[in-house]
Design a protein around this motif. Sequence first.
Motif, PDB file in Angstrom:
ATOM      1  N   ALA A  80       0.826  -1.211   0.000  1.00 31.28           N
ATOM      2  CA  ALA A  80       0.000   0.000   0.000  1.00 31.28           C
ATOM      3  C   ALA A  80       0.859   1.259   0.000  1.00 31.28           C
ATOM      4  O   ALA A  80       0.432   2.304  -0.478  1.00 31.28           O
ATOM      5  CB  ALA A  80      -0.912   0.001   1.221  1.00 31.28           C
ATOM      6  N   HIS A 165      -4.780   0.565  -0.904  1.00 32.00           N
ATOM      7  CA  HIS A 165      -3.840   1.546  -1.474  1.00 32.00           C
ATOM      8  C   HIS A 165      -4.274   2.962  -1.109  1.00 32.00           C
ATOM      9  O   HIS A 165      -5.415   3.184  -0.691  1.00 32.00           O
ATOM     10  CB  HIS A 165      -3.772   1.412  -3.002  1.00 32.00           C
ATOM     11  N   HIS A 235      -9.897   0.081  -0.460  1.00 28.17           N
ATOM     12  CA  HIS A 235      -9.784  -1.098  -1.327  1.00 28.17           C
ATOM     13  C   HIS A 235     -11.179  -1.515  -1.773  1.00 28.17           C
ATOM     14  O   HIS A 235     -12.177  -0.909  -1.376  1.00 28.17           O
ATOM     15  CB  HIS A 235      -9.053  -2.253  -0.606  1.00 28.17           C
TER      16      HIS A 235
END
Length: 274
Positions: A80, A165, A235
């Motif tokens: 991430a 992320h 996500h």
Amino acid sequence: MSQRQPIPSVHDLIDLDRYPLDQPDSAELASVITDAHETLDDTGVCLLPGFVRTEAVPLLVAEAESLMDQSNRQDRDDIAFGHYRHCLDTFPDSHVVHRTSSFRINHIAGDHVSAHGPLRTIYHWQQLTDFIARLTRHPVLHRVADPLLDCNVTILGPGDTHGWHYDGNHFSVTLMMQTAEDGGRFEFYPNIANPDDDNFPAVERLYDGDREGILTPPLEAGTLNIFRGRYSLHHVTPVTGERPRIVSIFSYHQQPGMIFPAATQKNYTGRTAA
Ligand SMILES: [Fe+2]
């Protein structure tokens, strides 16, 4: 003899009764924007349900599905904390920066999306760009000039997922075109980090399964989603069932002529504009 379908106008596609973008000085639109500012400030996410008219949603889905065989497949596990990629070896092996999640995504690049189809009819409408600028409190915004990533589409089929992320941009604009039968949920941890603090302990707890602080905004087909993803980890959970989850991403920038770095283009589309 078959007849070509007429190209829908923006009035056929966007619910301008509910969201009067065509009347920028109206009290009705000012009210939509005030409400959106409150929600964005409070949660980092603002949903505009029914932004695309229910009867127009199938046009968008049909356009996306017709492009599926031109998509680029991303199939990898990734970290991430992309901003530490250049110095990962300075962190101990057990550090949360090394934790990964799965990215299994089909991307349709912008240059495959027809200039005259319903999706670009929405994206290229100047009143939408002006509206997004007001929502995100920018004096002016421009649609990016990147032919691959200005207006693209992601399709998540059965088992596909979009891993945890942060976004490179301060805000993102997505249009939900089709939800999965189950799974495929957008999960968002508002401001888990900030410019001065990566808040590694909270991210580690999240990877370990702690749900505290995670929002699951109720995205339905036709919903426009504006969210601040720069410091908010997010996500999409794995899609279950056969129906693919289809989302379009609209990109904007404060300066005209913006092109994403070649590495970003390559990551999403498998190609570079050059
Ligand atoms: Fe994102």
